[in-house]
Scaffold this motif. Sequence first.
Motif, PDB file in Angstrom:
ATOM      1  N   THR A  39      14.288  12.760 -10.039  1.00  0.00           N
ATOM      2  CA  THR A  39      15.170  12.085  -9.077  1.00  0.00           C
ATOM      3  C   THR A  39      15.048  12.701  -7.688  1.00  0.00           C
ATOM      4  OG1 THR A  39      16.730  11.550 -10.860  1.00  0.00           O
ATOM      5  CG2 THR A  39      17.550  11.441  -8.594  1.00  0.00           C
ATOM      6  N   ASP A  40      15.019  14.031  -7.643  1.00  0.00           N
ATOM      7  CA  ASP A  40      14.878  14.711  -6.344  1.00  0.00           C
ATOM      8  C   ASP A  40      13.548  14.341  -5.674  1.00  0.00           C
ATOM      9  OD1 ASP A  40      17.310  15.907  -6.697  1.00  0.00           O
ATOM     10  OD2 ASP A  40      16.480  17.813  -7.436  1.00  0.00           O
ATOM     11  N   LYS A  41      12.481  14.284  -6.477  1.00  0.00           N
ATOM     12  CA  LYS A  41      11.172  13.930  -5.918  1.00  0.00           C
ATOM     13  C   LYS A  41      11.159  12.484  -5.435  1.00  0.00           C
ATOM     14  CE  LYS A  41       6.857  14.604  -4.910  1.00  0.00           C
ATOM     15  NZ  LYS A  41       6.483  15.505  -3.783  1.00  0.00           N
ATOM     16  N   ALA A  42      11.791  11.572  -6.193  1.00  0.00           N
ATOM     17  CA  ALA A  42      11.844  10.165  -5.791  1.00  0.00           C
ATOM     18  C   ALA A  42      12.612  10.003  -4.483  1.00  0.00           C
ATOM     19  CB  ALA A  42      12.485   9.329  -6.901  1.00  0.00           C
ATOM     20  N   SER A 100       0.829  -1.205   0.000  1.00  0.00           N
ATOM     21  CA  SER A 100       0.000   0.000   0.000  1.00  0.00           C
ATOM     22  C   SER A 100       0.865   1.257   0.000  1.00  0.00           C
ATOM     23  CB  SER A 100      -0.934   0.002   1.212  1.00  0.00           C
ATOM     24  OG  SER A 100      -1.800  -1.103   1.191  1.00  0.00           O
ATOM     25  N   GLN A 101       1.959   1.233   0.757  1.00  0.00           N
ATOM     26  CA  GLN A 101       2.875   2.372   0.759  1.00  0.00           C
ATOM     27  C   GLN A 101       3.515   2.545  -0.621  1.00  0.00           C
ATOM     28  OE1 GLN A 101       5.482   1.254   4.038  1.00  0.00           O
ATOM     29  NE2 GLN A 101       4.558   2.816   5.333  1.00  0.00           N
ATOM     30  N   GLU A 102       3.887   1.447  -1.254  1.00  0.00           N
ATOM     31  CA  GLU A 102       4.471   1.539  -2.597  1.00  0.00           C
ATOM     32  C   GLU A 102       3.483   2.153  -3.580  1.00  0.00           C
ATOM     33  OE1 GLU A 102       6.306  -1.969  -4.113  1.00  0.00           O
ATOM     34  OE2 GLU A 102       6.946  -2.654  -2.133  1.00  0.00           O
ATOM     35  N   GLU A 103       2.231   1.712  -3.525  1.00  0.00           N
ATOM     36  CA  GLU A 103       1.222   2.244  -4.434  1.00  0.00           C
ATOM     37  C   GLU A 103       1.008   3.738  -4.208  1.00  0.00           C
ATOM     38  OE1 GLU A 103      -2.233  -0.092  -3.854  1.00  0.00           O
ATOM     39  OE2 GLU A 103      -1.421  -1.882  -4.839  1.00  0.00           O
ATOM     40  N   ARG A 104       0.981   4.168  -2.955  1.00  0.00           N
ATOM     41  CA  ARG A 104       0.811   5.594  -2.675  1.00  0.00           C
ATOM     42  C   ARG A 104       2.020   6.401  -3.136  1.00  0.00           C
ATOM     43  NH1 ARG A 104       0.704   6.824   2.586  1.00  0.00           N
ATOM     44  NH2 ARG A 104       0.887   4.745   3.499  1.00  0.00           N
ATOM     45  N   ALA A 105       3.226   5.851  -2.939  1.00  0.00           N
ATOM     46  CA  ALA A 105       4.444   6.543  -3.381  1.00  0.00           C
ATOM     47  C   ALA A 105       4.493   6.655  -4.899  1.00  0.00           C
ATOM     48  CB  ALA A 105       5.680   5.820  -2.860  1.00  0.00           C
ATOM     49  N   LEU A 141       4.450  10.065  -7.178  1.00  0.00           N
ATOM     50  CA  LEU A 141       5.494  10.343  -8.169  1.00  0.00           C
ATOM     51  C   LEU A 141       4.884  10.543  -9.554  1.00  0.00           C
ATOM     52  CD1 LEU A 141       8.555  10.601  -8.570  1.00  0.00           C
ATOM     53  CD2 LEU A 141       8.605   8.146  -9.080  1.00  0.00           C
ATOM     54  N   GLN A 142       3.870   9.767  -9.878  1.00  0.00           N
ATOM     55  CA  GLN A 142       3.212   9.922 -11.164  1.00  0.00           C
ATOM     56  C   GLN A 142       2.487  11.257 -11.255  1.00  0.00           C
ATOM     57  OE1 GLN A 142       0.452   6.792 -12.051  1.00  0.00           O
ATOM     58  NE2 GLN A 142       0.034   7.511 -14.129  1.00  0.00           N
ATOM     59  N   ARG A 143       1.807  11.672 -10.192  1.00  0.00           N
ATOM     60  CA  ARG A 143       1.140  12.977 -10.184  1.00  0.00           C
ATOM     61  C   ARG A 143       2.156  14.109 -10.316  1.00  0.00           C
ATOM     62  NH1 ARG A 143      -2.155  10.562  -6.119  1.00  0.00           N
ATOM     63  NH2 ARG A 143      -0.862  11.528  -4.508  1.00  0.00           N
ATOM     64  N   PHE A 144       3.306  13.953  -9.662  1.00  0.00           N
ATOM     65  CA  PHE A 144       4.347  14.968  -9.773  1.00  0.00           C
ATOM     66  C   PHE A 144       4.854  15.076 -11.214  1.00  0.00           C
ATOM     67  CE2 PHE A 144       8.860  16.135  -9.778  1.00  0.00           C
ATOM     68  CZ  PHE A 144       8.807  17.364  -9.138  1.00  0.00           C
TER      69      PHE A 144
END
Length: 278
Positions: free
Chosen positions: A138-141, A100-105, A109-112
Amino acid sequence: MKYWNLKKIHQSPVDKVGIIPRSISKLFDKFKKELDPNAEVEALEDFKVARYQTLTSVKYVIFLLIMPILINQISKSLLFGPCINYLWNRNQQSIFLNHSQEERAFAELQRFEEKLHFEILIGKVDNASQKTINHKMTDKALELAQEYANESSCAVKNILADLLSCTVFVSILITNKRQFSILKSFINELIYGLSDTAKAFLIILFTDMFVGFHSPHGWEVIIEVILRHFGLPESRDFIFLFISTFPVILDTIFKYWIFRYLNKISPSAVATYHNMNE
């Protein structure tokens, strides 16, 4: 405090259920006390008992609430926090505790990325080269990785600190049975001493809030917060199954309480409840 007074404290309205309705028995008791020559002495004694019961209950509730919270925060900051942070920082690969954390992350990242491309199209971002885009991504990730690593470590801290707090809470209940008995009597007197309209209002408020037709949305939010607090996967199947069963069980227990206790102690309150609920 005399034994008679302590015995008097532990008497609750639930223990006084009989064949005669409580309202009629209270009326006869009132006349009996008014005609009793020692009524003033007994009234003063009743006031002392009620005052002792209230003070003891308030102190016990404050201690019962504050002590586990203090233990939770102190243990999380001074005991579990440094240990978990040390172990977590040693393993740099530990970011997510569940999918669930991976999906939210990934969704963040996709929205960004979509927001970044939109700003490029409208000319809000200058020097929109592929290198610049990759650098921002990269900075956002890295920012998301740090954020979710902290969330995961905090979940582990919450589990340990909450277990310790629950242990302290149960220990207080076990070691202070006398205060708990006084608190129980005080709560019974407080609830059953309300007027019929107040009882009916609280019943409707409680049932509509926790077992009403609009309560599933509230339960969904509460369950999601609890699951994130403990770092558990946010399974939609589990949430929907809980929402479809727990409020029903809670409603059944509540109706049993109305039928088993409130209907015998205060039938007029039950009648008022049914009239207000129609």
